[in-house]
Design an enzyme around this catalytic site. Structure first.
Site, PDB file in Angstrom:
ATOM      1  N   TYR A  68       2.053 -50.186  12.481  1.00 45.06           N
ATOM      2  CA  TYR A  68       2.508 -50.098  11.072  1.00 45.06           C
ATOM      3  C   TYR A  68       2.320 -51.429  10.347  1.00 45.06           C
ATOM      4  O   TYR A  68       1.922 -51.440   9.173  1.00 45.06           O
ATOM      5  CB  TYR A  68       3.958 -49.590  11.001  1.00 45.06           C
ATOM      6  CG  TYR A  68       3.991 -48.080  11.111  1.00 45.06           C
ATOM      7  CD1 TYR A  68       3.667 -47.289  10.008  1.00 45.06           C
ATOM      8  CD2 TYR A  68       4.264 -47.451  12.306  1.00 45.06           C
ATOM      9  CE1 TYR A  68       3.631 -45.905  10.101  1.00 45.06           C
ATOM     10  CE2 TYR A  68       4.228 -46.072  12.422  1.00 45.06           C
ATOM     11  CZ  TYR A  68       3.917 -45.301  11.315  1.00 45.06           C
ATOM     12  OH  TYR A  68       3.862 -43.932  11.413  1.00 45.06           O
ATOM     13  N   VAL A 100       1.156 -42.496   2.557  1.00 48.66           N
ATOM     14  CA  VAL A 100       2.344 -43.355   2.606  1.00 48.66           C
ATOM     15  C   VAL A 100       2.019 -44.734   2.038  1.00 48.66           C
ATOM     16  O   VAL A 100       2.770 -45.677   2.231  1.00 48.66           O
ATOM     17  CB  VAL A 100       2.851 -43.471   4.067  1.00 48.66           C
ATOM     18  CG1 VAL A 100       3.366 -42.131   4.568  1.00 48.66           C
ATOM     19  CG2 VAL A 100       1.757 -43.993   5.003  1.00 48.66           C
ATOM     20  N   HIS A 116       5.251 -37.453   3.033  1.00 54.24           N
ATOM     21  CA  HIS A 116       5.355 -38.058   4.361  1.00 54.24           C
ATOM     22  C   HIS A 116       5.982 -39.447   4.333  1.00 54.24           C
ATOM     23  O   HIS A 116       5.831 -40.206   5.285  1.00 54.24           O
ATOM     24  CB  HIS A 116       3.964 -38.098   5.025  1.00 54.24           C
ATOM     25  CG  HIS A 116       3.441 -36.742   5.409  1.00 54.24           C
ATOM     26  ND1 HIS A 116       2.111 -36.487   5.656  1.00 54.24           N
ATOM     27  CD2 HIS A 116       4.082 -35.557   5.576  1.00 54.24           C
ATOM     28  CE1 HIS A 116       1.954 -35.208   5.966  1.00 54.24           C
ATOM     29  NE2 HIS A 116       3.130 -34.620   5.918  1.00 54.24           N
TER      30      HIS A 116
HETATM   31  C1  BJW Z   1     -12.733 -38.359   1.838  1.00 53.14           C
HETATM   32  C2  BJW Z   1     -13.324 -39.606   1.707  1.00 53.14           C
HETATM   33  C3  BJW Z   1     -13.605 -40.000   0.405  1.00 53.14           C
HETATM   34  C4  BJW Z   1     -13.046 -39.332   3.761  1.00 53.14           C
HETATM   35  N1  BJW Z   1     -13.293 -39.187  -0.606  1.00 53.14           N
HETATM   36  N2  BJW Z   1     -12.440 -37.581   0.815  1.00 53.14           N
HETATM   37  C5  BJW Z   1       1.575 -24.948  11.841  1.00 53.14           C
HETATM   38  C6  BJW Z   1       0.432 -24.825  12.600  1.00 53.14           C
HETATM   39  C7  BJW Z   1       0.108 -25.804  13.540  1.00 53.14           C
HETATM   40  C8  BJW Z   1       0.919 -26.906  13.753  1.00 53.14           C
HETATM   41  C9  BJW Z   1       2.046 -27.030  12.993  1.00 53.14           C
HETATM   42  C10 BJW Z   1       2.365 -26.072  12.060  1.00 53.14           C
HETATM   43  N3  BJW Z   1       3.526 -26.450  11.455  1.00 53.14           N
HETATM   44  C11 BJW Z   1       3.919 -27.634  11.975  1.00 53.14           C
HETATM   45  C12 BJW Z   1       3.039 -28.007  12.919  1.00 53.14           C
HETATM   46  C13 BJW Z   1       3.105 -29.256  13.750  1.00 53.14           C
HETATM   47  C14 BJW Z   1       2.599 -30.470  13.059  1.00 53.14           C
HETATM   48  C15 BJW Z   1       1.140 -30.271  12.697  1.00 53.14           C
HETATM   49  O1  BJW Z   1       0.779 -29.968  11.577  1.00 53.14           O
HETATM   50  N4  BJW Z   1       0.260 -30.500  13.655  1.00 53.14           N
HETATM   51  C16 BJW Z   1      -1.187 -30.361  13.428  1.00 53.14           C
HETATM   52  C17 BJW Z   1      -1.899 -31.678  13.773  1.00 53.14           C
HETATM   53  C18 BJW Z   1      -1.714 -29.227  14.268  1.00 53.14           C
HETATM   54  N5  BJW Z   1       3.395 -30.792  11.882  1.00 53.14           N
HETATM   55  C19 BJW Z   1       4.520 -31.490  11.955  1.00 53.14           C
HETATM   56  O2  BJW Z   1       4.958 -31.879  13.040  1.00 53.14           O
HETATM   57  C20 BJW Z   1       5.253 -31.766  10.664  1.00 53.14           C
HETATM   58  N6  BJW Z   1       6.642 -31.453  10.803  1.00 53.14           N
HETATM   59  C21 BJW Z   1       7.081 -30.198  10.885  1.00 53.14           C
HETATM   60  O3  BJW Z   1       6.332 -29.249  10.816  1.00 53.14           O
HETATM   61  O4  BJW Z   1       8.449 -30.101  11.018  1.00 53.14           O
HETATM   62  C22 BJW Z   1       9.001 -28.815  11.306  1.00 53.14           C
HETATM   63  C23 BJW Z   1       8.956 -28.656  12.807  1.00 53.14           C
HETATM   64  C24 BJW Z   1       9.725 -29.477  13.567  1.00 53.14           C
HETATM   65  C25 BJW Z   1       9.705 -29.320  14.949  1.00 53.14           C
HETATM   66  C26 BJW Z   1       8.879 -28.383  15.538  1.00 53.14           C
HETATM   67  C27 BJW Z   1       8.066 -27.562  14.741  1.00 53.14           C
HETATM   68  C28 BJW Z   1       8.119 -27.710  13.356  1.00 53.14           C
HETATM   69  C29 BJW Z   1       5.219 -33.251  10.338  1.00 53.14           C
HETATM   70  C30 BJW Z   1       3.849 -33.747  10.062  1.00 53.14           C
HETATM   71  C31 BJW Z   1       3.896 -35.260   9.828  1.00 53.14           C
HETATM   72  C32 BJW Z   1       2.514 -35.860   9.664  1.00 53.14           C
HETATM   73  N7  BJW Z   1       2.645 -37.259   9.693  1.00 53.14           N
HETATM   74  C33 BJW Z   1       1.441 -38.090   9.486  1.00 53.14           C
HETATM   75  C34 BJW Z   1       1.845 -39.566   9.671  1.00 53.14           C
HETATM   76  C35 BJW Z   1       2.675 -40.032   8.498  1.00 53.14           C
HETATM   77  C36 BJW Z   1       3.152 -41.425   8.692  1.00 53.14           C
HETATM   78  C37 BJW Z   1       2.029 -42.409   8.796  1.00 53.14           C
HETATM   79  O5  BJW Z   1       1.113 -42.448   7.961  1.00 53.14           O
HETATM   80  O6  BJW Z   1       2.082 -43.199   9.721  1.00 53.14           O
HETATM   81  O7  BJW Z   1       0.903 -37.860   8.179  1.00 53.14           O
HETATM   82  S1  BJW Z   1       0.079 -37.664  10.579  1.00 53.14           S
HETATM   83  C38 BJW Z   1      -1.177 -37.918   9.377  1.00 53.14           C
HETATM   84  O8  BJW Z   1      -1.836 -36.666   9.050  1.00 53.14           O
HETATM   85  C39 BJW Z   1      -0.455 -38.365   8.105  1.00 53.14           C
HETATM   86  C40 BJW Z   1      -1.241 -37.644   7.044  1.00 53.14           C
HETATM   87  O9  BJW Z   1      -0.478 -37.564   5.853  1.00 53.14           O
HETATM   88  C41 BJW Z   1      -1.539 -36.330   7.677  1.00 53.14           C
HETATM   89  C42 BJW Z   1      -2.693 -35.595   7.054  1.00 53.14           C
HETATM   90  O10 BJW Z   1      -3.889 -36.282   7.213  1.00 53.14           O
HETATM   91  P1  BJW Z   1      -4.938 -36.346   6.005  1.00 53.14           P
HETATM   92  O11 BJW Z   1      -4.349 -37.081   4.879  1.00 53.14           O
HETATM   93  O12 BJW Z   1      -5.477 -35.016   5.741  1.00 53.14           O
HETATM   94  O13 BJW Z   1      -6.042 -37.331   6.629  1.00 53.14           O
HETATM   95  P2  BJW Z   1      -7.258 -36.975   7.622  1.00 53.14           P
HETATM   96  O14 BJW Z   1      -7.683 -38.263   8.233  1.00 53.14           O
HETATM   97  O15 BJW Z   1      -6.920 -35.884   8.537  1.00 53.14           O
HETATM   98  O16 BJW Z   1      -8.385 -36.430   6.648  1.00 53.14           O
HETATM   99  C43 BJW Z   1      -8.994 -37.260   5.693  1.00 53.14           C
HETATM  100  C44 BJW Z   1      -9.976 -36.414   4.872  1.00 53.14           C
HETATM  101  O17 BJW Z   1     -10.534 -37.245   3.873  1.00 53.14           O
HETATM  102  C45 BJW Z   1     -11.152 -35.856   5.699  1.00 53.14           C
HETATM  103  O18 BJW Z   1     -11.301 -34.465   5.408  1.00 53.14           O
HETATM  104  C46 BJW Z   1     -12.363 -36.625   5.179  1.00 53.14           C
HETATM  105  O19 BJW Z   1     -13.580 -35.862   5.144  1.00 53.14           O
HETATM  106  C47 BJW Z   1     -11.922 -36.961   3.777  1.00 53.14           C
HETATM  107  N8  BJW Z   1     -12.550 -38.165   3.236  1.00 53.14           N
HETATM  108  N9  BJW Z   1     -13.509 -40.139   2.988  1.00 53.14           N
HETATM  109  C48 BJW Z   1     -12.727 -37.973  -0.343  1.00 53.14           C
HETATM  110  N10 BJW Z   1     -14.201 -41.194   0.173  1.00 53.14           N
END
Ligand code: BJW
Length: 239
Positions: A68, A100, A116
């Protein structure tokens, strides 16, 4: 796939009133902030799924804090890019972000829903008190005056999203006639599921295929800094 011109023409025809901008890490990529799942997304060979968890923090809080502090340093040194600035010109839009990094607020967006959390707030793990923490810490892991560990005020895997933020995001998505979805892989829930709540037009901006693109009305294969300004311009022309 659609061109920027096709998406801009659709916006001019729609004349949207209620605009929501939904962003992920890709909107900040051109500010030099690595995305989670793209190039540069690994830190010391760890993936976000291995670091952004309560279990990782319980096992090794100093290591999680090093990650972080590294990210906080990158973001402090970064500037909002053309996409953040264009979004901020939509003064009546709601920005729903998974990021974030606070770059939307730094660009001037007034109404930002942080799903988040924020890199620049911390929370005492015992008292749960949240406070601002913009400066680097002298020692890691940082501690509260009460002696307990401080943690970043962000949402880790397995944790609930802030109830008020999720409720507001759901409500504005349901009421939107246009949602711009910028730079998210669309694989992290419940954030990714918000897009399905929109009954209006959805336009994705992402240079790569995402999990959301095929469900959007238009998917523009371009970077955030290239495609956001002309699409925002098209919205502003209808005002
Ligand atoms: C460009 C570019 C350019 C590049 N221009 N574009 C349903 C189904 C399956 C799983 C689950 C579900 N419901 C819940 C879950 C579990 C889990 C989950 O989703 N897991 C999946 C990985 C499968 N979710 C959770 O655990 C959530 N909590 C929850 O559901 O609570 C209820 C619960 C509790 C207990 C049990 C069950 C349910 C919490 C999720 C928290 C996510 N946290 C993070 C970290 C935050 C803190 C930190 O930053 O340190 O959030 S993880 C990380 O991923 C961060 C992001 O916000 C998040 C999303 O990522 P994002 O922003 O999409 O980034 P990337 O890297 O994935 O993609 C970037 C994109 O940009 C790409 O497409 C590139 O092509 C593009 N790009 N350059 C435009 N120039």
């Amino acid at each position: 796939m659609s061109t920027i011109g096709e998406a801009a023409a659709a916006i001019r025809a729609l004349r949207p009133r209620n605009v929501v901008v939904f962003t992920g890490a890709g909107v900040s990529a051109e500010s030099g902030i690595p995305t989670f799942r793209g190039e540069g997304g690994l830190w010391r060979n760890f993936r976000a799924e291995e670091l952004a968890t309560p279990e990782a923090f319980a096992r090794d809080p100093a290591m999680v804090w090093e990650w972080y502090e590294w990210r906080r340093g990158l973001v402090r040194a970064a500037e909002p890019n053309a996409a953040h600035r264009a979004v901020a010109a939509l003064t009546d839009a709601v920005v729903v972000t998974q990021n974030v990094d606070a770059l939307h607020a730094r660009a001037g967006s007034a109404d930002v829903v942080e799903l988040h959390g924020s890199l620049f707030r911390v929370r005492c793990v015992r008292e749960q008190r949240v406070r601002a923490a913009p400066e680097p810490f002298a020692a890691l892991p940082p501690r509260c005056e009460c002696g307990a560990l401080l943690r970043p005020d962000v949402v880790w895997f397995g944790e609930m999203l802030p109830e008020d933020a999720l409720a507001r995001a759901s409500a504005v998505m349901q009421g939107a006639d246009l949602v711009l979805i910028i730079g998210t892989s669309g694989i992290v829930y419940p954030a990714a599921g918000l897009v399905a709540l929109c009954r209006g037009t959805t336009i994705e901006i992402n240079p790569q295929t995402s999990a959301l693109g095929s469900r959007c009305t238009y998917a523009v294969a371009a970077t955030a800094a290239a495609a956001t300004p002309p699409l925002v311009e098209a919205i502003l022309e209808t005002r």
